[in-house]
Design a protein around this motif. Structure first.
Motif, PDB file in Angstrom:
ATOM      1  N   THR A   1       0.811  -1.209   0.000  1.00 52.75           N
ATOM      2  CA  THR A   1       0.000   0.000   0.000  1.00 52.75           C
ATOM      3  C   THR A   1       0.846   1.262   0.000  1.00 52.75           C
ATOM      4  O   THR A   1       0.360   2.323  -0.351  1.00 52.75           O
ATOM      5  CB  THR A   1      -0.933   0.029   1.222  1.00 52.75           C
ATOM      6  OG1 THR A   1      -0.128  -0.099   2.402  1.00 52.75           O
ATOM      7  CG2 THR A   1      -1.936  -1.112   1.157  1.00 52.75           C
ATOM      8  N   SER A   2       2.118   1.138   0.399  1.00 51.84           N
ATOM      9  CA  SER A   2       3.016   2.292   0.397  1.00 51.84           C
ATOM     10  C   SER A   2       4.458   1.814   0.493  1.00 51.84           C
ATOM     11  O   SER A   2       4.714   0.683   0.886  1.00 51.84           O
ATOM     12  CB  SER A   2       2.700   3.223   1.586  1.00 51.84           C
ATOM     13  OG  SER A   2       2.935   2.539   2.798  1.00 51.84           O
ATOM     14  N   ALA A   3       5.379   2.701   0.125  1.00 51.82           N
ATOM     15  CA  ALA A   3       6.794   2.383   0.304  1.00 51.82           C
ATOM     16  C   ALA A   3       7.072   2.336   1.803  1.00 51.82           C
ATOM     17  O   ALA A   3       6.544   3.148   2.564  1.00 51.82           O
ATOM     18  CB  ALA A   3       7.656   3.431  -0.375  1.00 51.82           C
ATOM     19  N   LYS A   4       7.891   1.389   2.212  1.00 53.68           N
ATOM     20  CA  LYS A   4       8.143   1.205   3.640  1.00 53.68           C
ATOM     21  C   LYS A   4       9.638   1.265   3.944  1.00 53.68           C
ATOM     22  O   LYS A   4      10.457   0.883   3.105  1.00 53.68           O
ATOM     23  CB  LYS A   4       7.576  -0.140   4.086  1.00 53.68           C
ATOM     24  CG  LYS A   4       6.056  -0.208   3.964  1.00 53.68           C
ATOM     25  CD  LYS A   4       5.549  -1.580   4.338  1.00 53.68           C
ATOM     26  CE  LYS A   4       4.044  -1.647   4.356  1.00 53.68           C
ATOM     27  NZ  LYS A   4       3.390  -1.296   3.136  1.00 53.68           N
ATOM     28  N   PRO A   5      10.007   1.731   5.135  1.00 56.30           N
ATOM     29  CA  PRO A   5      11.427   1.804   5.497  1.00 56.30           C
ATOM     30  C   PRO A   5      12.130   0.449   5.428  1.00 56.30           C
ATOM     31  O   PRO A   5      13.304   0.376   5.083  1.00 56.30           O
ATOM     32  CB  PRO A   5      11.409   2.326   6.935  1.00 56.30           C
ATOM     33  CG  PRO A   5      10.106   3.021   7.087  1.00 56.30           C
ATOM     34  CD  PRO A   5       9.149   2.296   6.184  1.00 56.30           C
ATOM     35  N   GLU A   6      11.416  -0.641   5.717  1.00 55.04           N
ATOM     36  CA  GLU A   6      12.078  -1.947   5.695  1.00 55.04           C
ATOM     37  C   GLU A   6      12.524  -2.350   4.292  1.00 55.04           C
ATOM     38  O   GLU A   6      13.402  -3.198   4.139  1.00 55.04           O
ATOM     39  CB  GLU A   6      11.219  -3.053   6.325  1.00 55.04           C
ATOM     40  CG  GLU A   6       9.871  -3.236   5.712  1.00 55.04           C
ATOM     41  CD  GLU A   6       8.757  -2.527   6.469  1.00 55.04           C
ATOM     42  OE1 GLU A   6       7.614  -2.974   6.326  1.00 55.04           O
ATOM     43  OE2 GLU A   6       9.005  -1.542   7.166  1.00 55.04           O
ATOM     44  N   HIS A   7      11.951  -1.744   3.254  1.00 52.61           N
ATOM     45  CA  HIS A   7      12.431  -2.018   1.893  1.00 52.61           C
ATOM     46  C   HIS A   7      13.903  -1.605   1.771  1.00 52.61           C
ATOM     47  O   HIS A   7      14.698  -2.300   1.137  1.00 52.61           O
ATOM     48  CB  HIS A   7      11.606  -1.283   0.847  1.00 52.61           C
ATOM     49  CG  HIS A   7      10.169  -1.715   0.801  1.00 52.61           C
ATOM     50  ND1 HIS A   7       9.218  -1.000   0.131  1.00 52.61           N
ATOM     51  CD2 HIS A   7       9.521  -2.776   1.333  1.00 52.61           C
ATOM     52  CE1 HIS A   7       8.048  -1.592   0.255  1.00 52.61           C
ATOM     53  NE2 HIS A   7       8.209  -2.678   0.986  1.00 52.61           N
ATOM     54  N   THR A   8      14.265  -0.485   2.382  1.00 53.89           N
ATOM     55  CA  THR A   8      15.659  -0.017   2.350  1.00 53.89           C
ATOM     56  C   THR A   8      16.566  -0.990   3.103  1.00 53.89           C
ATOM     57  O   THR A   8      17.641  -1.352   2.619  1.00 53.89           O
ATOM     58  CB  THR A   8      15.764   1.395   2.967  1.00 53.89           C
ATOM     59  OG1 THR A   8      14.916   2.277   2.221  1.00 53.89           O
ATOM     60  CG2 THR A   8      17.191   1.907   2.931  1.00 53.89           C
ATOM     61  N   PHE A   9      16.122  -1.441   4.282  1.00 55.65           N
ATOM     62  CA  PHE A   9      16.918  -2.398   5.052  1.00 55.65           C
ATOM     63  C   PHE A   9      17.052  -3.717   4.293  1.00 55.65           C
ATOM     64  O   PHE A   9      18.110  -4.339   4.303  1.00 55.65           O
ATOM     65  CB  PHE A   9      16.297  -2.650   6.428  1.00 55.65           C
ATOM     66  CG  PHE A   9      16.360  -1.465   7.341  1.00 55.65           C
ATOM     67  CD1 PHE A   9      17.581  -0.958   7.754  1.00 55.65           C
ATOM     68  CD2 PHE A   9      15.205  -0.858   7.789  1.00 55.65           C
ATOM     69  CE1 PHE A   9      17.652   0.134   8.600  1.00 55.65           C
ATOM     70  CE2 PHE A   9      15.260   0.243   8.629  1.00 55.65           C
ATOM     71  CZ  PHE A   9      16.489   0.742   9.039  1.00 55.65           C
ATOM     72  N   ASP A  10      15.979  -4.133   3.658  1.00 56.91           N
ATOM     73  CA  ASP A  10      15.974  -5.371   2.883  1.00 56.91           C
ATOM     74  C   ASP A  10      17.015  -5.303   1.767  1.00 56.91           C
ATOM     75  O   ASP A  10      17.854  -6.195   1.615  1.00 56.91           O
ATOM     76  CB  ASP A  10      14.567  -5.568   2.303  1.00 56.91           C
ATOM     77  CG  ASP A  10      14.328  -6.946   1.734  1.00 56.91           C
ATOM     78  OD1 ASP A  10      15.248  -7.779   1.717  1.00 56.91           O
ATOM     79  OD2 ASP A  10      13.198  -7.191   1.285  1.00 56.91           O
TER      80      ASP A  10
END
Length: 154
Positions: free
Chosen positions: A118-127
């Motif tokens: 539903t939205s970009a999430k901070p964990e995408h960066t950590f991933d």
């Protein structure tokens, strides 16, 4: 002991989740129908994103033996001249990850994470950061990281 990307992501949510997953799985709540539907929706989105990579070699696994051989199959696929690989497994010492898509980019590689959310999430960066560390440790220089997402409206 190997540390996977999913272990790392659990640790980021809260260190106790990682301990529970490793030592007391019976304490984890069951996956309900709504959460399973979200998982299925994310998996259904992958073929659409993968279609942007016409020379893609899709690896993956369906059992433990397939998982164990995935690192060597991934390496062999790159050695055979692949341009883009989906669901490849990479290792650097005790850490490992399975990536959504890695594609050649001149002398380097582009690391692409597919997300249906539903939205970009901070964990995408950590991933992506975790995956980049593993891939570069495994000898693949990453020139760019990106998220390919289909953002659903609320």
């Amino acid at each position: 002991m190997q540390i996977s990307k999913s272990d790392y992501m659990l640790f980021l949510k809260h260190p106790a989740w990682l301990w529970i997953k490793k030592h007391a799985k019976h304490l984890l709540p069951p996956v309900d129908a709504a959460l399973q539907a979200r998982f299925d929706e994310g998996h259904a989105f992958e073929p659409y994103a993968e279609a942007f990579f016409p020379d893609l070699v899709r690896l993956g696994f369906s059992d433990f033996a397939g998982y164990r051989s995935l690192t060597s199959r991934t390496s062999r696929t790159w050695q055979d001249g692949a341009i883009a690989v989906a669901q490849g497994r990479y290792e650097d010492g005790p850490i490992t990850c399975i990536t959504d898509i890695v594609s050649r980019d001149g002398d380097g590689y582009i690391l692409t994470e597919i997300k249906s959310s539903t939205s970009a999430k901070p964990e995408h960066t950590f991933d992506l950061a975790f995956q980049r560390v593993v891939l570069e440790g495994a000898g693949l220089p990453i020139s760019r990281c990106e998220v390919t997402a289909h953002l659903f409206a609320n």
